[in-house]
Design a protein around this motif. Structure first.
Motif, PDB file in Angstrom:
ATOM      1  N   GLN A 135      -5.618  13.888   0.901  1.00 50.89           N
ATOM      2  CA  GLN A 135      -6.270  15.123   1.356  1.00 50.89           C
ATOM      3  C   GLN A 135      -6.124  16.232   0.319  1.00 50.89           C
ATOM      4  N   SER A 136      -4.969  16.335  -0.311  1.00 52.45           N
ATOM      5  CA  SER A 136      -4.757  17.328  -1.360  1.00 52.45           C
ATOM      6  C   SER A 136      -5.707  17.084  -2.535  1.00 52.45           C
ATOM      7  N   ALA A 137      -5.874  15.818  -2.906  1.00 56.20           N
ATOM      8  CA  ALA A 137      -6.782  15.475  -4.011  1.00 56.20           C
ATOM      9  C   ALA A 137      -8.218  15.857  -3.664  1.00 56.20           C
ATOM     10  N   VAL A 138      -8.646  15.555  -2.460  1.00 56.08           N
ATOM     11  CA  VAL A 138     -10.016  15.883  -2.036  1.00 56.08           C
ATOM     12  C   VAL A 138     -10.200  17.405  -2.017  1.00 56.08           C
ATOM     13  N   ARG A 139      -9.221  18.137  -1.487  1.00 55.71           N
ATOM     14  CA  ARG A 139      -9.303  19.609  -1.482  1.00 55.71           C
ATOM     15  C   ARG A 139      -9.349  20.164  -2.906  1.00 55.71           C
ATOM     16  N   SER A 140      -8.775  19.433  -3.846  1.00 57.62           N
ATOM     17  CA  SER A 140      -8.755  19.858  -5.250  1.00 57.62           C
ATOM     18  C   SER A 140      -9.967  19.379  -6.025  1.00 57.62           C
ATOM     19  N   GLY A 141     -10.966  18.850  -5.321  1.00 54.78           N
ATOM     20  CA  GLY A 141     -12.225  18.483  -5.961  1.00 54.78           C
ATOM     21  C   GLY A 141     -12.431  17.016  -6.257  1.00 54.78           C
ATOM     22  N   ALA A 142     -11.496  16.154  -5.898  1.00 52.40           N
ATOM     23  CA  ALA A 142     -11.661  14.720  -6.169  1.00 52.40           C
ATOM     24  C   ALA A 142     -12.705  14.120  -5.236  1.00 52.40           C
ATOM     25  N   ARG A 143     -13.379  13.121  -5.741  1.00 51.07           N
ATOM     26  CA  ARG A 143     -14.397  12.382  -4.974  1.00 51.07           C
ATOM     27  C   ARG A 143     -13.754  11.128  -4.392  1.00 51.07           C
ATOM     28  N   VAL A 144     -14.061  10.867  -3.133  1.00 52.30           N
ATOM     29  CA  VAL A 144     -13.492   9.701  -2.453  1.00 52.30           C
ATOM     30  C   VAL A 144     -14.146   8.423  -2.970  1.00 52.30           C
ATOM     31  N   ILE A 145     -13.335   7.480  -3.394  1.00 49.96           N
ATOM     32  CA  ILE A 145     -13.793   6.137  -3.765  1.00 49.96           C
ATOM     33  C   ILE A 145     -13.441   5.184  -2.624  1.00 49.96           C
ATOM     34  N   GLU A 146     -12.203   5.220  -2.167  1.00 52.94           N
ATOM     35  CA  GLU A 146     -11.735   4.423  -1.026  1.00 52.94           C
ATOM     36  C   GLU A 146     -10.852   5.317  -0.161  1.00 52.94           C
ATOM     37  N   PRO A 147     -11.164   5.458   1.117  1.00 50.09           N
ATOM     38  CA  PRO A 147     -10.281   6.237   1.987  1.00 50.09           C
ATOM     39  C   PRO A 147      -8.968   5.491   2.215  1.00 50.09           C
ATOM     40  N   PRO A 148      -7.947   6.166   2.718  1.00 48.65           N
ATOM     41  CA  PRO A 148      -6.671   5.497   2.965  1.00 48.65           C
ATOM     42  C   PRO A 148      -6.819   4.303   3.907  1.00 48.65           C
ATOM     43  N   SER A 149      -6.188   3.218   3.529  1.00 45.18           N
ATOM     44  CA  SER A 149      -6.154   2.031   4.388  1.00 45.18           C
ATOM     45  C   SER A 149      -4.938   1.192   4.004  1.00 45.18           C
ATOM     46  N   ASP A 150      -4.544   0.323   4.925  1.00 46.90           N
ATOM     47  CA  ASP A 150      -3.381  -0.528   4.698  1.00 46.90           C
ATOM     48  C   ASP A 150      -3.793  -1.794   3.959  1.00 46.90           C
ATOM     49  N   MET A 151      -3.037  -2.115   2.906  1.00 45.54           N
ATOM     50  CA  MET A 151      -3.290  -3.300   2.088  1.00 45.54           C
ATOM     51  C   MET A 151      -2.413  -4.451   2.586  1.00 45.54           C
ATOM     52  N   PRO A 152      -2.862  -5.691   2.394  1.00 41.99           N
ATOM     53  CA  PRO A 152      -2.097  -6.831   2.889  1.00 41.99           C
ATOM     54  C   PRO A 152      -0.722  -6.996   2.241  1.00 41.99           C
ATOM     55  N   TRP A 153      -0.493  -6.396   1.075  1.00 43.19           N
ATOM     56  CA  TRP A 153       0.793  -6.539   0.390  1.00 43.19           C
ATOM     57  C   TRP A 153       1.785  -5.433   0.770  1.00 43.19           C
ATOM     58  N   GLY A 154       1.401  -4.540   1.708  1.00 42.09           N
ATOM     59  CA  GLY A 154       2.336  -3.564   2.217  1.00 42.09           C
ATOM     60  C   GLY A 154       2.129  -2.131   1.765  1.00 42.09           C
ATOM     61  N   ASP A 155       1.156  -1.884   0.912  1.00 49.07           N
ATOM     62  CA  ASP A 155       0.860  -0.513   0.488  1.00 49.07           C
ATOM     63  C   ASP A 155      -0.181   0.114   1.407  1.00 49.07           C
ATOM     64  N   ARG A 156      -0.051   1.394   1.692  1.00 50.70           N
ATOM     65  CA  ARG A 156      -1.139   2.191   2.242  1.00 50.70           C
ATOM     66  C   ARG A 156      -1.727   2.883   1.030  1.00 50.70           C
ATOM     67  N   ARG A 157      -3.031   2.675   0.793  1.00 49.39           N
ATOM     68  CA  ARG A 157      -3.621   3.081  -0.479  1.00 49.39           C
ATOM     69  C   ARG A 157      -4.967   3.756  -0.278  1.00 49.39           C
ATOM     70  N   ALA A 158      -5.246   4.701  -1.157  1.00 51.54           N
ATOM     71  CA  ALA A 158      -6.552   5.354  -1.246  1.00 51.54           C
ATOM     72  C   ALA A 158      -6.903   5.472  -2.720  1.00 51.54           C
ATOM     73  N   THR A 159      -8.186   5.641  -3.020  1.00 53.75           N
ATOM     74  CA  THR A 159      -8.618   5.830  -4.403  1.00 53.75           C
ATOM     75  C   THR A 159      -9.553   7.020  -4.476  1.00 53.75           C
ATOM     76  N   VAL A 160      -9.305   7.897  -5.459  1.00 51.86           N
ATOM     77  CA  VAL A 160     -10.168   9.047  -5.694  1.00 51.86           C
ATOM     78  C   VAL A 160     -10.510   9.117  -7.178  1.00 51.86           C
ATOM     79  N   ALA A 161     -11.608   9.804  -7.473  1.00 57.70           N
ATOM     80  CA  ALA A 161     -12.002  10.093  -8.849  1.00 57.70           C
ATOM     81  C   ALA A 161     -11.892  11.594  -9.046  1.00 57.70           C
TER      82      ALA A 161
END
Length: 124
Positions: free
Chosen positions: A81-107
């Motif tokens: 959310q901080s990244a998006v407020r700072s102008g980042a573009r969403v590539i992948e919203p937060p989601s749980d990965m099968p290996w145990g990470d909760r991950r999101a991707t921004v540009a």
């Protein structure tokens, strides 16, 4: 015996090249809580957790060079959310990965991709 890696550094250090050093440094400070100061005639060295990221303009010798960094944080959703407020573009919203990470991707606005992750453990 002298260590070939300076004290406090790791063997690999990412370096991002951009003509807007001040803007990118501010983004990294706001989103990831980076600490560090600019020293004249050197890249800006930012500490993010236990890691170092260098940011510079390439000294006129190197072209802009965005990167993709995988950054572990305490709270993926809040950092996203901080990244998006700072102008980042969403590539992948937060989601749980099968290996145990909760991950999101921004540009970010400088062409860098940031994978923001929190390790939750296996089975999450």
């Amino acid at each position: 015996m002298v260590n070939h890696v300076p004290e406090g550094r790791h063997t690999v250090t990412p370096r991002l090249i951009t003509p807007d050093v001040a803007g990118l440094v501010e983004f990294i400070r706001v989103v990831f809580g980076a600490q560090g100061d600019h020293v004249p005639d050197r890249p800006v060295e930012l500490k993010v957790g236990d890691s170092l990221i260098m940011v510079s303009d390439g000294g006129g010798l190197r072209p802009s060079m965005p990167g993709m960094l995988y950054v572990y944080v305490a709270d993926t959703d809040a950092t996203f959310q901080s990244a998006v407020r700072s102008g980042a573009r969403v590539i992948e919203p937060p989601s749980d990965m099968p290996w145990g990470d909760r991950r999101a991707t921004v540009a970010d606005s400088w062409g860098n991709l940031w994978q923001i992750a929190t390790y939750l453990g296996p089975g999450h």
